[in-house]
Design an enzyme around this catalytic site. Structure first.
Site, PDB file in Angstrom:
ATOM      1  N   GLY A   1       0.829  -1.205   0.000  1.00 21.21           N
ATOM      2  CA  GLY A   1       0.000   0.000   0.000  1.00 21.21           C
ATOM      3  C   GLY A   1       0.860   1.251   0.000  1.00 21.21           C
TER       4      GLY A   1
ATOM      5  N   GLU B   1      -0.341 -10.500   3.913  1.00 23.33           N
ATOM      6  CA  GLU B   1      -0.083  -9.554   5.011  1.00 23.33           C
ATOM      7  C   GLU B   1      -0.309 -10.224   6.369  1.00 23.33           C
ATOM      8  OE1 GLU B   1      -1.175  -5.281   2.922  1.00 23.33           O
ATOM      9  OE2 GLU B   1      -2.788  -6.437   3.793  1.00 23.33           O
TER      10      GLU B   1
HETATM   11  C1  5RP Z   1      -3.330  -3.662   1.474  1.00 22.92           C
HETATM   12  C2  5RP Z   1      -3.511  -3.090   2.822  1.00 22.92           C
HETATM   13  C3  5RP Z   1      -2.969  -1.722   3.072  1.00 22.92           C
HETATM   14  O1  5RP Z   1      -2.089  -1.757   4.128  1.00 22.92           O
HETATM   15  C4  5RP Z   1      -4.117  -0.814   3.383  1.00 22.92           C
HETATM   16  O2  5RP Z   1      -5.043  -0.894   2.306  1.00 22.92           O
HETATM   17  C5  5RP Z   1      -3.660   0.631   3.576  1.00 22.92           C
HETATM   18  O3  5RP Z   1      -3.252   1.164   2.361  1.00 22.92           O
HETATM   19  P1  5RP Z   1      -2.669   2.627   2.236  1.00 22.92           P
HETATM   20  O4  5RP Z   1      -1.399   2.675   3.015  1.00 22.92           O
HETATM   21  O5  5RP Z   1      -2.440   2.792   0.737  1.00 22.92           O
HETATM   22  O6  5RP Z   1      -3.692   3.587   2.755  1.00 22.92           O
HETATM   23  O7  5RP Z   1      -4.058  -3.680   3.722  1.00 22.92           O
HETATM   24  O8  5RP Z   1      -3.966  -4.912   1.355  1.00 22.92           O
END
Ligand code: 5RP
Length: 230
Positions: A35, A111
């Protein structure tokens, strides 16, 4: 989101990510999240690696693997990893109890494995991710396609409103060749209980409720850093 708010959120993400990287030590095996916030951490780590820090990265998605390799971070396969010293990842929502919703980018399964293998699990966020109760962000759930309708039926029994995720007009396919559904459970009173119920569903590979999988959350807001830990 207005341009100003967007810039503010990027500044906060970068500040939180850079702070988290200061906890990485020489010879650590480092879990690399997915992300836009985790990207700031990966870029910062790469700078340190290029200045002599010795680490091995373990990626939580194909995108993260590609980024880390392109920046010169030595990597090890997740499937061959039995221990991670520290992981740095983002979140879509978090509460002060350190419960999270993750998976906005669809990487929740890997994750979760990275977080489960990690000794020190650091989450980095901007201030927009902090909530009183989880659930405004729909819970991403990775589903094995053969079990799709069965899993939808089971999620509906738990009062979930299920939406199959699409990207650019096509069904979104995860790194593990599965579907993602985004499920509205309303505001979640008992994340642990819901997590346990979801864990019982055959064909549901992983869900984006991360309960008891976080050591510390670093959030930036208005130029200040806030840390949440138990
Ligand atoms: C991906 C995730 C990311 O950590 C979550 O979506 C946060 O994303 P960002 O840092 O772009 O706001 O869980 O699967």
């Amino acid at each position: 989101m207005s341009v100003n708010k967007q810039n503010q959120s990027e500044i906060e993400k970068e500040a939180a990510a850079k702070t988290a990287v200061s906890f990485v030590r020489d010879n650590d095996i480092v879990g690399l999240g997915t992300g836009s916030t985790a990207k700031f951490a990966i870029e910062e780590l790469a700078k340190l690696v290029n200045n002599g820090l010795k680490i091995i990265g373990v990626a939580s998605s194909i995108k993260t693997e590609e980024l880390a390799v392109s920046l010169g971070i030595p990597m090890q396969e997740l499937g061959k990893t039995s221990h991670i010293d520290i992981s740095i990842d983002g979140a879509d929502e978090f509460s002060e109890t350190l419960d999270l919703i993750k998976g906005g980018g669809g990487a929740l399964f890997r994750e979760k494995i990275v977080a489960s293998l990690s000794k020190n699990r650091i989450i980095v966020t901007d201030s927009s991710k902090k909530v009183e109760k989880l659930g405004a962000f729909k819970v991403p759930i990775e589903v094995i396609p053969t079990a799709y309708q069965y899993v939808v039926n089971e999620l509906e029994k738990l009062n979930g409103i299920v939406n199959l995720r699409y990207k650019e007009g096509k069904i979104f396919i995860s790194d593990n060749n599965n579907y993602i559904v985004d499920v509205d459970f309303g505001l979640i009173d008992k994340p642990q209980k819901l997590s346990e119920s979801l864990n019982q569903i055959d064909g549901l590979l992983a869900h984006g409720l991360f309960v008891s999988l976080t050591s510390k959350i670093i959030m930036a807001k208005d130029g200040q850093l806030f840390t949440f830990s138990k």
